[in-house]
Design a protein around this motif. Structure first.
Motif, PDB file in Angstrom:
ATOM      1  N   LEU A 147       0.808  -1.224   0.000  1.00  0.00           N
ATOM      2  CA  LEU A 147       0.000   0.000   0.000  1.00  0.00           C
ATOM      3  C   LEU A 147       0.845   1.279   0.000  1.00  0.00           C
ATOM      4  CD1 LEU A 147      -3.012  -0.957   2.316  1.00  0.00           C
ATOM      5  CD2 LEU A 147      -2.857  -1.021  -0.172  1.00  0.00           C
ATOM      6  N   PRO A 148       1.925   1.369   0.804  1.00  0.00           N
ATOM      7  CA  PRO A 148       2.753   2.596   0.735  1.00  0.00           C
ATOM      8  C   PRO A 148       3.334   2.845  -0.655  1.00  0.00           C
ATOM      9  CG  PRO A 148       3.260   1.352   2.726  1.00  0.00           C
ATOM     10  CD  PRO A 148       2.386   0.475   1.889  1.00  0.00           C
ATOM     11  N   ASP A 149       3.776   1.790  -1.333  1.00  0.00           N
ATOM     12  CA  ASP A 149       4.311   1.948  -2.687  1.00  0.00           C
ATOM     13  C   ASP A 149       3.230   2.358  -3.672  1.00  0.00           C
ATOM     14  OD1 ASP A 149       7.301   0.572  -2.923  1.00  0.00           O
ATOM     15  OD2 ASP A 149       6.121  -0.206  -1.255  1.00  0.00           O
ATOM     16  N   LEU A 150       2.022   1.836  -3.484  1.00  0.00           N
ATOM     17  CA  LEU A 150       0.917   2.194  -4.375  1.00  0.00           C
ATOM     18  C   LEU A 150       0.495   3.646  -4.183  1.00  0.00           C
ATOM     19  CD1 LEU A 150      -1.192  -1.088  -4.085  1.00  0.00           C
ATOM     20  CD2 LEU A 150       0.072  -0.297  -6.086  1.00  0.00           C
ATOM     21  N   VAL A 151       0.587   4.141  -2.957  1.00  0.00           N
ATOM     22  CA  VAL A 151       0.302   5.556  -2.694  1.00  0.00           C
ATOM     23  C   VAL A 151       1.239   6.444  -3.524  1.00  0.00           C
ATOM     24  CG1 VAL A 151       0.489   7.375  -0.947  1.00  0.00           C
ATOM     25  CG2 VAL A 151      -0.695   5.248  -0.401  1.00  0.00           C
ATOM     26  N   LYS A 152       2.516   6.081  -3.550  1.00  0.00           N
ATOM     27  CA  LYS A 152       3.504   6.852  -4.323  1.00  0.00           C
ATOM     28  C   LYS A 152       3.301   6.655  -5.831  1.00  0.00           C
ATOM     29  CE  LYS A 152       6.985   6.381  -0.670  1.00  0.00           C
ATOM     30  NZ  LYS A 152       8.297   5.783  -0.298  1.00  0.00           N
ATOM     31  N   ALA A 153       3.031   5.420  -6.233  1.00  0.00           N
ATOM     32  CA  ALA A 153       2.922   5.120  -7.665  1.00  0.00           C
ATOM     33  C   ALA A 153       1.752   5.841  -8.314  1.00  0.00           C
ATOM     34  CB  ALA A 153       2.802   3.610  -7.876  1.00  0.00           C
ATOM     35  N   PHE A 154       0.616   5.920  -7.619  1.00  0.00           N
ATOM     36  CA  PHE A 154      -0.586   6.522  -8.196  1.00  0.00           C
ATOM     37  C   PHE A 154      -0.853   7.928  -7.667  1.00  0.00           C
ATOM     38  CE2 PHE A 154      -1.503   1.918  -8.640  1.00  0.00           C
ATOM     39  CZ  PHE A 154      -1.649   1.888 -10.017  1.00  0.00           C
ATOM     40  N   GLU A 155      -0.010   8.387  -6.736  1.00  0.00           N
ATOM     41  CA  GLU A 155      -0.118   9.744  -6.177  1.00  0.00           C
ATOM     42  C   GLU A 155      -1.524  10.007  -5.625  1.00  0.00           C
ATOM     43  OE1 GLU A 155       1.131  12.362  -9.278  1.00  0.00           O
ATOM     44  OE2 GLU A 155       3.249  11.844  -9.079  1.00  0.00           O
ATOM     45  N   VAL A 156      -1.979   9.077  -4.781  1.00  0.00           N
ATOM     46  CA  VAL A 156      -3.279   9.213  -4.120  1.00  0.00           C
ATOM     47  C   VAL A 156      -3.071   9.065  -2.610  1.00  0.00           C
ATOM     48  CG1 VAL A 156      -4.624   8.370  -6.078  1.00  0.00           C
ATOM     49  CG2 VAL A 156      -3.750   6.734  -4.398  1.00  0.00           C
ATOM     50  N   PRO A 157      -3.971   9.623  -1.791  1.00  0.00           N
ATOM     51  CA  PRO A 157      -3.813   9.512  -0.339  1.00  0.00           C
ATOM     52  C   PRO A 157      -4.160   8.107   0.168  1.00  0.00           C
ATOM     53  CG  PRO A 157      -5.849  10.670  -0.868  1.00  0.00           C
ATOM     54  CD  PRO A 157      -5.118  10.476  -2.162  1.00  0.00           C
ATOM     55  N   TYR A 158      -3.792   7.828   1.420  1.00  0.00           N
ATOM     56  CA  TYR A 158      -4.086   6.524   2.021  1.00  0.00           C
ATOM     57  C   TYR A 158      -5.588   6.262   2.084  1.00  0.00           C
ATOM     58  CZ  TYR A 158       0.638   5.191   3.433  1.00  0.00           C
ATOM     59  OH  TYR A 158       1.948   4.793   3.429  1.00  0.00           O
ATOM     60  N   SER A 159      -6.373   7.328   2.289  1.00  0.00           N
ATOM     61  CA  SER A 159      -7.828   7.152   2.360  1.00  0.00           C
ATOM     62  C   SER A 159      -8.389   6.617   1.053  1.00  0.00           C
ATOM     63  CB  SER A 159      -8.506   8.486   2.710  1.00  0.00           C
ATOM     64  OG  SER A 159      -8.189   9.472   1.746  1.00  0.00           O
ATOM     65  N   THR A 160      -7.716   6.922  -0.051  1.00  0.00           N
ATOM     66  CA  THR A 160      -8.139   6.413  -1.357  1.00  0.00           C
ATOM     67  C   THR A 160      -7.585   5.018  -1.610  1.00  0.00           C
ATOM     68  OG1 THR A 160      -8.251   8.654  -2.261  1.00  0.00           O
ATOM     69  CG2 THR A 160      -8.091   6.844  -3.847  1.00  0.00           C
ATOM     70  N   ILE A 161      -6.314   4.805  -1.315  1.00  0.00           N
ATOM     71  CA  ILE A 161      -5.682   3.512  -1.598  1.00  0.00           C
ATOM     72  C   ILE A 161      -6.322   2.406  -0.767  1.00  0.00           C
ATOM     73  CG2 ILE A 161      -3.797   3.225   0.087  1.00  0.00           C
ATOM     74  CD1 ILE A 161      -3.372   3.146  -3.725  1.00  0.00           C
ATOM     75  N   GLN A 162      -6.899   2.777   0.399  1.00  0.00           N
ATOM     76  CA  GLN A 162      -7.527   1.796   1.280  1.00  0.00           C
ATOM     77  C   GLN A 162      -8.705   1.090   0.604  1.00  0.00           C
ATOM     78  OE1 GLN A 162      -6.257   0.987   4.220  1.00  0.00           O
ATOM     79  NE2 GLN A 162      -7.796  -0.616   4.472  1.00  0.00           N
ATOM     80  N   TRP A 163      -9.249   1.736  -0.449  1.00  0.00           N
ATOM     81  CA  TRP A 163     -10.372   1.132  -1.169  1.00  0.00           C
ATOM     82  C   TRP A 163      -9.983  -0.190  -1.821  1.00  0.00           C
ATOM     83  CZ3 TRP A 163     -15.428   1.472  -1.318  1.00  0.00           C
ATOM     84  CH2 TRP A 163     -16.033   2.603  -0.761  1.00  0.00           C
TER      85      TRP A 163
END
Length: 492
Positions: free
Chosen positions: A45-61
């Motif tokens: 999840l931390p890498d995906l936050v950086k890769a897609f430039e979205v906040p944790y609240s979004t990546i949690q989906w």
């Protein structure tokens, strides 16, 4: 078409020449691939936050939507299994999972990745109840424990190695490899299923009640969504308590609807059988504890013991391996001795493990945590499959799809409720500790933050201990069961 006729039609398939081994092998491969995928994304999840430039609240989906889709889909699988053959259901499930994995691996943006995860979840949600129902149909009651134990090995072992595998991949490769490496496994599962899987039930095609499906989707979906979001937003947000309230109301209407129509999509008459009802309550309580502990423990390992994600995954691996080994052993012991000699000692071990978790500190060693985790999962392995098999054994054949759908649905709901409840208790305990003990509660020092987390975890584990004691008290009433067909045969 009534329930009785459903049962007769389902049993009209000749099972005398069915080869159980290849069927179980096909089911296990599919289950392993799908369930392994559930825990692979945690470390990424931390890498995906950086890769897609979205906040944790979004990546949690990516995880919330997965749970949500399964929670919505599983309740209608009982109806789907009466419309389609075993092969059609399982191959469609694995096909959806394969397509979702390919979409996720190639995703150019977050929305495409989320779509892929949703398609994957659709496959998983269809597959798990079909797998359990097939085991119930092809094995007689006296041999189901061993078969369910093999399924338990997969269900517990696959998610246990997921964090370790994903940590290893993320240390050296792109996040896309989390999906790329699953593609050939999913393809193998489809090929093996196409070759070996046989139809074990005959479709009866009952009338489809659209209103029931709508109420089920809103009810279970609202509850799972609301509790899943509470850890992120808090309990005071309208989005949380509003969706839970709407979901609860829809669920009450769904229950009323199922009890009043001729062809329910989830036949709640299964609750007329007392041991099935007891097992449902027992597993609901137990799964709250299990899901929440599996969520809290990595937070402790990484936040208090300052481990990396990969090392925390390695720390939790021995418990998962031991649990996987114990599952088939518990199944064989269940076939020989019945549920009580396993379930009651298993629940006692769960109580002991949770008490020990209330004593952990920031100075605790990794070895001590590994030991408690192993004790917990040995206890869980002695309870899960024996209890499920006991409850399902009491049902008549026509209620097998409904019984497995009820158990799988309530496990998803209990997981969402348990995780949200324990995370909120931990967060509240941490805030209260820092408010009372930190020199500057607004900006606590790293050492104070660690102590605050430990204090919050203690609060959560004490509640978990109370729930485990409740499960132990419920487990004292469990008994060996026999299906109505078996009782009638003996009476004749």
């Amino acid at each position: 078409m009534n329930a009785a006729s459903s049962g007769s039609n389902a049993s009209s398939v000749d099972l005398s020449k069915i080869k159980r081994g290849p069927i179980v092998f096909a089911l296990i491969i599919g289950a392993f691939v799908a369930i392994l995928n559930e825990t692979l994304l945690g470390n990424a999840l931390p890498d995906l936050v950086k890769a897609f430039e979205v906040p944790y609240s979004t990546i949690q989906w990516l995880t919330t939507a997965y749970m949500l889709v399964i929670g919505v889909l599983v309740p209608i699988t009982a109806m789907l299994q009466q419309w389609f053959t075993t092969r059609q259901m399982f191959l469609a499930a694995m096909g959806l999972f394969f397509v979702g994995t390919v979409i996720s691996a190639a995703a150019p943006e977050f929305g495409v990745l989320l779509t892929g995860r949703i398609v994957q979840a659709m496959g998983t949600g269809l597959m798990l109840p079909v797998m359990m129902n097939t085991i119930l149909v092809i094995f007689p009651p006296e041999k189901r424990g061993g078969a369910m134990g093999l399924i338990g090995l997969v269900i517990m072992f696959a998610p246990a190695i997921g964090p370790t595998v994903s940590g290893l991949i993320m240390d050296s490769m792109s996040w896309r490899w989390l999906f790329i490496l699953v593609i050939p496994l999913a393809a193998i599962a489809i090929i093996v299923s196409a070759i070996y899987l046989r139809n074990v039930t005959e479709p009866t095609k009952p009338k489809v009640d659209i209103l029931s499906i709508l109420l089920s989707t809103i009810g279970f979906g609202g509850i799972v969504y609301g509790f899943s979001k509470s850890g992120e937003l808090g309990w005071g947000e309208l989005e949380v308590y509003g969706t839970i309230a709407v979901g609860g109301l829809a669920l009450l209407l769904f229950i009323w609807r199922q009890l009043s129509i001729k062809d329910p999509i989830m036949d709640l008459r299964a609750f007329k059988y007392p041991m099935f009802t007891l097992v449902v309550v027992l597993l609901f309580v137990l799964m709250m504890t299990l899901f929440s502990t599996m969520t809290l423990l990595p937070l402790f390992l990484q936040g208090a013991l300052l481990m990396t994600a990969f090392k925390s995954g390695l720390t939790m691996l021995p418990g998962g391996v031991v649990n996987g080994i114990m599952a088939p052993i518990s199944g064989k012991l269940f076939d020989k001795f019945g549920p009580r000699v396993l379930v009651i000692p298993g629940l006692a071990l769960v109580v002991v493990a949770l008490f020990l978790f209330t004593r952990i500190e920031a100075t605790s060693t990794a070895g001590y945590v590994v030991f408690i985790h192993i004790v917990l999962l040995i206890g869980i392995s002695m309870v899960m499959m024996p209890a499920q098999t006991t409850g399902l054994n009491q049902l008549p054949r026509h209620l097998y799809p409904h019984g497995t759908a009820i158990l799988n649905t309530l496990q998803q709901v209990s997981g969402a409720i348990g995780t949200a409840l324990f995370i909120s208790i931990m967060s509240s305990g941490t805030k209260n500790y820092l408010k009372d003990n930190a020199a500057n509660p607004a900006e606590p020092s790293p050492a104070e933050q660690v102590q605050g987390m430990v204090a919050g975890l203690h609060n959560s584990f004490w509640i978990g201990l109370a729930i485990a004691v409740l499960a132990l008290l419920i487990g004292l009433f469990i008994r060996r069961t026999r299906a109505p067909e078996e009782q009638a045969k003996q009476a004749a």
